[in-house]
Design a protein around this motif. Sequence first.
Motif, PDB file in Angstrom:
ATOM      1  N   SER A   1      -4.232   2.789   8.238  1.00 51.69           N
ATOM      2  CA  SER A   1      -3.555   1.818   9.099  1.00 51.69           C
ATOM      3  C   SER A   1      -3.315   0.539   8.308  1.00 51.69           C
ATOM      4  CB  SER A   1      -4.419   1.508  10.312  1.00 51.69           C
ATOM      5  OG  SER A   1      -5.536   0.719   9.913  1.00 51.69           O
ATOM      6  N   LEU A   2      -2.490  -0.330   8.860  1.00 56.20           N
ATOM      7  CA  LEU A   2      -2.242  -1.611   8.191  1.00 56.20           C
ATOM      8  C   LEU A   2      -3.513  -2.453   8.137  1.00 56.20           C
ATOM      9  CD1 LEU A   2       1.294  -1.857   9.623  1.00 56.20           C
ATOM     10  CD2 LEU A   2       0.792  -2.237   7.202  1.00 56.20           C
ATOM     11  N   ALA A   3      -4.381  -2.335   9.143  1.00 58.40           N
ATOM     12  CA  ALA A   3      -5.665  -3.065   9.097  1.00 58.40           C
ATOM     13  C   ALA A   3      -6.535  -2.549   7.950  1.00 58.40           C
ATOM     14  CB  ALA A   3      -6.403  -2.938  10.426  1.00 58.40           C
ATOM     15  N   GLN A   4      -6.530  -1.242   7.727  1.00 57.62           N
ATOM     16  CA  GLN A   4      -7.298  -0.694   6.596  1.00 57.62           C
ATOM     17  C   GLN A   4      -6.756  -1.210   5.264  1.00 57.62           C
ATOM     18  OE1 GLN A   4      -7.026   3.475   8.136  1.00 57.62           O
ATOM     19  NE2 GLN A   4      -9.054   3.686   7.232  1.00 57.62           N
ATOM     20  N   LEU A   5      -5.439  -1.334   5.180  1.00 57.46           N
ATOM     21  CA  LEU A   5      -4.849  -1.850   3.936  1.00 57.46           C
ATOM     22  C   LEU A   5      -5.222  -3.324   3.731  1.00 57.46           C
ATOM     23  CD1 LEU A   5      -1.326  -0.144   4.034  1.00 57.46           C
ATOM     24  CD2 LEU A   5      -3.341   0.557   2.717  1.00 57.46           C
ATOM     25  N   VAL A   6      -5.254  -4.101   4.803  1.00 60.32           N
ATOM     26  CA  VAL A   6      -5.685  -5.509   4.691  1.00 60.32           C
ATOM     27  C   VAL A   6      -7.140  -5.571   4.213  1.00 60.32           C
ATOM     28  CG1 VAL A   6      -6.170  -7.627   5.992  1.00 60.32           C
ATOM     29  CG2 VAL A   6      -4.033  -6.373   6.413  1.00 60.32           C
ATOM     30  N   ALA A   7      -7.994  -4.737   4.793  1.00 54.90           N
ATOM     31  CA  ALA A   7      -9.407  -4.732   4.396  1.00 54.90           C
ATOM     32  C   ALA A   7      -9.563  -4.315   2.930  1.00 54.90           C
ATOM     33  CB  ALA A   7     -10.208  -3.805   5.307  1.00 54.90           C
TER      34      ALA A   7
ATOM     35  N   GLY B   1       0.815  -1.204   0.000  1.00 64.34           N
ATOM     36  CA  GLY B   1       0.000   0.000   0.000  1.00 64.34           C
ATOM     37  C   GLY B   1       0.852   1.258   0.000  1.00 64.34           C
ATOM     38  N   SER B   2       0.206   2.383   0.197  1.00 67.35           N
ATOM     39  CA  SER B   2       0.894   3.679   0.324  1.00 67.35           C
ATOM     40  C   SER B   2       0.187   4.453   1.425  1.00 67.35           C
ATOM     41  CB  SER B   2       0.825   4.467  -0.979  1.00 67.35           C
ATOM     42  OG  SER B   2       1.751   3.999  -1.910  1.00 67.35           O
ATOM     43  N   ALA B   3       0.535   4.123   2.669  1.00 71.55           N
ATOM     44  CA  ALA B   3      -0.166   4.742   3.797  1.00 71.55           C
ATOM     45  C   ALA B   3       0.309   6.161   4.079  1.00 71.55           C
ATOM     46  CB  ALA B   3       0.005   3.885   5.046  1.00 71.55           C
ATOM     47  N   TYR B   4       1.532   6.486   3.676  1.00 72.45           N
ATOM     48  CA  TYR B   4       2.141   7.755   4.092  1.00 72.45           C
ATOM     49  C   TYR B   4       2.074   8.780   2.961  1.00 72.45           C
ATOM     50  CZ  TYR B   4       3.604   4.738   7.833  1.00 72.45           C
ATOM     51  OH  TYR B   4       3.593   3.855   8.877  1.00 72.45           O
ATOM     52  N   ILE B   5       1.192   9.736   3.119  1.00 72.87           N
ATOM     53  CA  ILE B   5       0.886  10.662   2.029  1.00 72.87           C
ATOM     54  C   ILE B   5       2.070  11.540   1.653  1.00 72.87           C
ATOM     55  CG2 ILE B   5       0.002  12.492   3.528  1.00 72.87           C
ATOM     56  CD1 ILE B   5      -2.208  12.912   1.495  1.00 72.87           C
TER      57      ILE B   5
ATOM     58  N   ALA C   1      -3.697 -17.415   3.895  1.00 80.02           N
ATOM     59  CA  ALA C   1      -2.701 -17.348   4.969  1.00 80.02           C
ATOM     60  C   ALA C   1      -1.311 -17.116   4.388  1.00 80.02           C
ATOM     61  CB  ALA C   1      -2.721 -18.651   5.752  1.00 80.02           C
ATOM     62  N   GLY C   2      -0.560 -16.232   5.028  1.00 80.60           N
ATOM     63  CA  GLY C   2       0.779 -15.912   4.549  1.00 80.60           C
ATOM     64  C   GLY C   2       0.805 -14.710   3.623  1.00 80.60           C
ATOM     65  N   THR C   3      -0.334 -14.061   3.448  1.00 87.43           N
ATOM     66  CA  THR C   3      -0.383 -12.822   2.667  1.00 87.43           C
ATOM     67  C   THR C   3       0.395 -11.728   3.402  1.00 87.43           C
ATOM     68  OG1 THR C   3      -2.466 -13.249   1.514  1.00 87.43           O
ATOM     69  CG2 THR C   3      -1.951 -10.927   1.980  1.00 87.43           C
ATOM     70  N   ILE C   4       1.275 -11.044   2.679  1.00 85.23           N
ATOM     71  CA  ILE C   4       2.055  -9.945   3.241  1.00 85.23           C
ATOM     72  C   ILE C   4       1.505  -8.630   2.689  1.00 85.23           C
ATOM     73  CG2 ILE C   4       4.356  -8.950   3.522  1.00 85.23           C
ATOM     74  CD1 ILE C   4       5.527 -11.670   2.676  1.00 85.23           C
ATOM     75  N   ILE C   5       1.169  -7.716   3.581  1.00 80.88           N
ATOM     76  CA  ILE C   5       0.667  -6.404   3.176  1.00 80.88           C
ATOM     77  C   ILE C   5       1.645  -5.337   3.691  1.00 80.88           C
ATOM     78  CG2 ILE C   5      -1.230  -4.735   3.371  1.00 80.88           C
ATOM     79  CD1 ILE C   5      -2.177  -7.173   1.883  1.00 80.88           C
ATOM     80  N   GLY C   6       2.115  -4.480   2.796  1.00 81.74           N
ATOM     81  CA  GLY C   6       3.095  -3.460   3.151  1.00 81.74           C
ATOM     82  C   GLY C   6       2.455  -2.098   3.348  1.00 81.74           C
ATOM     83  N   SER C   7       3.129  -1.259   4.128  1.00 79.51           N
ATOM     84  CA  SER C   7       2.616   0.073   4.486  1.00 79.51           C
ATOM     85  C   SER C   7       2.892   1.116   3.427  1.00 79.51           C
ATOM     86  CB  SER C   7       3.285   0.540   5.776  1.00 79.51           C
ATOM     87  OG  SER C   7       4.672   0.789   5.554  1.00 79.51           O
ATOM     88  N   GLY C   8       3.785   0.796   2.480  1.00 74.86           N
ATOM     89  CA  GLY C   8       4.373   1.854   1.661  1.00 74.86           C
ATOM     90  C   GLY C   8       5.478   2.546   2.441  1.00 74.86           C
TER      91      GLY C   8
END
Lengths: 336, 336
Positions: B240-246, B84-88, B256-263
């Motif tokens: 948040s990382l939970a928002q990116l997962v959703a 993702g790209s959480a940090y604007i 299972a084992g999915t990796i989600i990044g913050s950006g």
Amino acid sequence: MKLASLNDGTRDGKLVVVSKDLTRCCAAGYIAPTLQYALDNWDRVAPKLAALYTDVEHQTVPCERFHEREAMSPLPRAFQWADGSAYINHVELVRKARGAEMPESFYHDPLMYQGGSDGFLGPREDIPLGDEAWGCDMEGEIAVVTDDVPMGVSKEQAADHIKLVMLVNDVSLRGLIPDELAKGFGFFQAKPASAFSPVAVTPDELGDAWSGSLVHLPLMVDLNGQAFGRPNAGQDATFSLAQLVAHAARTRRLSAGTIIGSGTVSNRGPGGDPGKPVSEGGAGYSCIAEIRMIEAIGNGEASTPFLSPGDTVRIEMKDKEGHSIFGAIEQTVVGA
Amino acid sequence: MKLASLNDGTRDGKLVVVSKDLTRCCAAGYIAPTLQYALDNWDRVAPKLAALYTDVEHQTVPCERFHEREAMSPLPRAFQWADGSAYINHVELVRKARGAEMPESFYHDPLMYQGGSDGFLGPREDIPLGDEAWGCDMEGEIAVVTDDVPMGVSKEQAADHIKLVMLVNDVSLRGLIPDELAKGFGFFQAKPASAFSPVAVTPDELGDAWSGSLVHLPLMVDLNGQAFGRPNAGQDATFSLAQLVAHAARTRRLSAGTIIGSGTVSNRGPGGDPGKPVSEGGAGYSCIAEIRMIEAIGNGEASTPFLSPGDTVRIEMKDKEGHSIFGAIEQTVVGA
């Protein structure tokens, strides 16, 4: 040889060798428990699987009846699924449909997106659709599976890394594509889980139909029991599957079990036009977006709706004698 | 608890439980041979791993010395890596740098791309670079690993599916990004293999620093031994990382084992400005593209070059007592 993964309750299924006519199979667990294991150790494992395939063909080993409906996608989950766009007719039509320009680079630089590979639908598994407004569409394609591919391979070298061939239904949510692509990061929500054919085959199974890293046979796509597309996957491909593999490996190595897709198979008409529906004697289309664009051009508006709960898609390919090569993908859309 | 995968010559490595201070480890093979296996069976396996972690902490089981350099990425290959790209602040700067507009939707609809997950670099593995003109850059990020996530989860539900936290170096080839994004299908060649921290930890290991599905600690990014970035990963995150997962699970389930990044982690300056380099007392940057944009704005041209063979990147995070939480990613660029 022909390979499948039977649903035994595990995430990766149980590897079996399938007879050429798709009627019998023999468990290959003593050679390789899963297809991913076989690909991880291909040079050592493939000759043993080939020997078992010979025994299955000669009926010199005990076999079970093979039921396509018991097969998962050959790789029920994979470490990589990357889908190209080899067929320019498809790209032109879907881009016209969403008012996007044709990329200038298309003729020398393949389009390719990284797809989700953490879990594929089975070839007979329902397609869960959260919202009809998402514009659910099928895309009939060819896909290949590679062993380990070094970074920077040529297209000639890439051809030798193609170990298996399959069919795909690359499920697409047309309604989500414009907003998602506008964000610039490619498809994500617009490309839910794809499904692959019940059986994956080595390229030699295709005989003369495998030439130049393309499958020179019609892809049969049916919608609700009616012929919808019969395009020849050997025609009108701007890039071969080997070129797509080389493109994927330009800046990084690819690990064994990488799946590379051809993009939606699509033929031009005899005059270089976008072709005609099957009902009008043409090769038809492998996705609904294409026929909608044809309708919009001809009649001012698209009339074929995208998929709704209850609609059934079937994707299959037959050899010159009319025998199914990979078994059939046959999926029904259901509300999620 | 803390988990790592030691390089034992296999593709997935050997799962070990690591002591909190990262000095000792104990093989967990009798519970789960690999981290993917553990994630596939998390509810059953996690309590057993947690019990072993307690024993490792109390030194009631035989342990070996843990060497970060022997660790692979915790998942040496994965079925899914989506970033993702959480940090604007990062998004604004890199888009300015390549003359791209800021997407209007950014504040409510996360940017996310599907990354290649078929083979990650080890945390101390060289970064192979085919051509310096590709503009190699690091990106320091936080990543989480999930168990099975159903389609359509809320962000609250998504938080419960976050099982592990890691650091990432999301290697990017800036020179290839504009042409690739112009094609509309997202990153592919521009995002070669990423590397993850030697150790993955459960969120409880972060104590108070794990709040709102964000890690409220500075991410330490060094370039050639000099402090380059110290942004706090708990600040300036639009999602948040939970928002990116959703977001990732909106139209499909995640396995299972999915990796989600913050950006790329990036902080604004105190006045809402894009911040200052560490050398000028600011929080600095987690990638070179950002400082180049700052230089271009301030001096008319970017002066910090992208990575060349021989350059070394280090990414680490320490707790409030100064102890390394995940071990360090430390990679040197080499010509391929």
